[in-house]
Design a protein around this motif. Structure first.
Motif, PDB file in Angstrom:
ATOM      1  N   ARG A 196       0.863  -1.411  -0.497  1.00 18.41           N
ATOM      2  CA  ARG A 196       0.136  -0.358  -0.226  1.00 18.41           C
ATOM      3  C   ARG A 196       0.844   1.235   0.003  1.00 18.41           C
ATOM      4  O   ARG A 196       0.555   2.225  -0.513  1.00 18.41           O
ATOM      5  N   ARG A 226      -8.692   6.515  -4.610  1.00 29.17           N
ATOM      6  CA  ARG A 226      -7.475   6.299  -4.151  1.00 29.17           C
ATOM      7  C   ARG A 226      -6.533   7.082  -4.618  1.00 29.17           C
ATOM      8  O   ARG A 226      -5.791   7.813  -3.559  1.00 29.17           O
ATOM      9  N   GLU A 263      -7.739  10.050  -1.820  1.00 29.63           N
ATOM     10  CA  GLU A 263      -6.841   9.302  -0.159  1.00 29.63           C
ATOM     11  C   GLU A 263      -5.521   9.566  -0.122  1.00 29.63           C
ATOM     12  O   GLU A 263      -5.702  10.215   1.151  1.00 29.63           O
ATOM     13  N   PRO A 295     -11.467   4.370   3.170  1.00 26.73           N
ATOM     14  CA  PRO A 295     -10.078   4.767   3.086  1.00 26.73           C
ATOM     15  C   PRO A 295     -10.146   6.360   2.668  1.00 26.73           C
ATOM     16  O   PRO A 295      -9.972   6.962   3.885  1.00 26.73           O
ATOM     17  N   GLU A 315      -9.042   9.003   5.935  1.00 20.96           N
ATOM     18  CA  GLU A 315      -8.026   9.689   5.991  1.00 20.96           C
ATOM     19  C   GLU A 315      -8.503  11.460   6.497  1.00 20.96           C
ATOM     20  O   GLU A 315      -8.017  12.535   7.097  1.00 20.96           O
TER      21      GLU A 315
END
Length: 485
Positions: free
Chosen positions: A3, A119, A122, A161, A165
């Motif tokens: 990740r 993504r 995030e 996610p 955050e």
């Protein structure tokens, strides 16, 4: 693929310029600047001549780009790479200042506004959250109202996610006194935050997210009673920002108490720290009359709240087979739970669920908590005398006992109120089931007297009808009772 892959470092063979390192770190300015440039290209309308291709780029990251930006994320939070002269946090600060110098927050704001790639959003929120750990950067980020509003809108995101955050970033800012009021005011003026937070608490099964959102709510309520009152009274959903498949499409009647309870149920078995957070939120609600009424005037009259908290005290926390020292680990969450139960008992004495015939196990648990505190206190005192220097013994004992004293005060208040409501029949039941005996009654009296003399006297009067022998024995152990009866 990991990740967050390890970040690259500058190397003398690869970098000709002597000044390429960021501050005193081993990280490359040139490499980091190239990643920021790639970010600009990702969100630039000129990136592609085709609308469909541009949309594809915005919704998914290719592996190379994800690797690179994850390395930048790692760099912004790396405290393990040491330079010869700087402390641990200096490495992370140098990277954060470099990103600030090259307007990374503005680039991230462009990502938030234009990108449809969860993504990418995030990661950018995560980097910004790491940068905000430093006061000057946090101040700069917090004062940017456009960026602030965009970040609050991401509380309505459907991507867990990104929500995590975003919540972490908000908590970081709220935890810095210099900027906390900026965010409190911004949240107070944005009704969608209440609805999005309630939606997460009431529907998410992601424990990590629930804990972080709970920490944000707990911090908000602790900072601003006006905001807490507003959220208590807020019963109807306003706009929830952008519409997503997982967001409430219709106006939903969110109430803060049921949402907190639902989140507490999700975290209670997997995350003790999360349970502590949500119990403290309930405790904060009971510090104002409106909060108590929100709990006890729910459609079920507060039964769901009472049942959850009762179950935690009687069946989960501080159990008979736990060592007494467990009270040190659980003192904070127990204080919050007992505080809420005490407020509810005082205001809902006529409710069926608080009738004493159903709550003898709770009385037994309260006495067990007091017994464990006594035992733990004796052991702590003995250990401190053996291990601490003479000049620190008194100070250490005071600090160690402070939180236990708070728990004891709350426990004694609830126990005294419950004892004076006991009838002969209740006491007989308690004696038969083992919730009451001479040892447990002595422990209760020892902690309740002399402050709660009236409650003890009322209990002793009912005890005489149930078990005269036990009542006489207790009077002998506590002469002050015999003298005044």
């Amino acid at each position: 693929m990991d990740r967050n892959p390890s970040p690259p470092s500058s190397d003398a063979e690869d970098e000709q310029a002597a000044g390429d390192s960021i501050g005193n770190t081993v990280y490359s300015k040139h490499w980091l600047f190239s990643i920021l440039t790639k970010l600009i290209e990702v969100i630039s309308p000129e990136k592609s001549d085709s609308n469909s291709n541009r949309e594809e780029v915005q919704t998914e990251l290719d592996e190379e780009m994800e690797n690179d930006i994850c390395k930048m994320w790692d760099m912004s939070m790396d405290e393990l790479v040491l330079s010869a002269e700087d402390p641990l946090s200096r490495v992370r600060l140098d990277v954060a200042l470099f990103l600030q110098e090259f307007n990374a927050p503005d680039i991230f704001m462009g990502v938030f506004a234009k990108s449809k790639c969860p993504r990418l959003i995030e990661i950018c929120v995560g980097i910004l959250g790491n940068m905000a750990c430093f006061q000057d950067i946090c101040m700069s980020v917090s004062k940017d109202d456009n960026l602030g509003q965009i970040l609050l809108q991401h509380l309505c995101d459907s991507d867990s996610p990104t929500l995590l955050e975003t919540s972490r970033l908000l908590l970081t800012c709220l935890s810095q006194a210099e900027v906390a009021n900026i965010w409190v005011e911004r949240i107070r003026e944005n009704p969608s935050v209440y609805d999005c937070v309630c939606f997460i608490m009431s529907s998410s099964t992601n424990v990590e997210l629930l804990v972080k959102v709970g920490e944000v709510v707990d911090k908000l309520f602790d900072l601003d009673e006006e905001l807490m009152l507003k959220w208590i009274k807020n019963g109807s959903c306003q706009s929830v920002g952008q519409s997503t498949d997982d967001s409430p499409e219709e106006h939903t009647d969110f109430k803060i108490v049921p949402c907190v309870l639902e989140a507490a149920k999700q975290v209670c078995s997997d995350n003790p720290e999360g349970l502590d957070v949500y119990m403290h939120i309930l405790q904060l609600l009971t510090t104002v009359d409106e909060g108590i009424q929100a709990i006890v005037q729910s459609p079920d009259g507060g039964k769901e709240t009472w049942t959850l908290l009762y179950g935690l005290v009687c069946h989960e926390l501080c159990q008979p087979d736990d060592p007494p020292i467990i009270i040190q680990e659980q003192k904070s969450v127990l204080a919050s739970i007992l505080s809420v139960l005490s407020a509810m008992f005082a205001s809902q004495i006529q409710q069926e669920y608080v009738k004493m015939r159903k709550n003898m196990p709770l009385i037994g648990s309260l006495i067990r908590i007091l017994q464990n505190m006594e035992d733990c206190g004796k052991r702590s005192f003995d250990n401190s005398k053996k291990s601490q220097p003479e000049e620190t013994k008194k100070l250490g004992t005071v600090e160690e006992d402070f939180h236990l004293k708070i728990l004891k005060d709350i426990c004694c208040e609830l126990l005294s109120n419950m004892l004076q409501e006991l009838t002969k029949e209740n006491i007989l039941e308690g004696l038969n089931q083992g919730y009451l005996n001479e040892q447990k009654c002595s422990c209760a009296f020892q902690n309740l007297l002399p402050l709660y003399f009236t409650s003890v006297e009322s209990f002793l009067e009912a005890l005489r009808e149930a078990d005269q022998t036990l009542a006489d024995s207790l009077e002998k152990r506590f002469p002050s009772l015999r003298l005044q009866t």
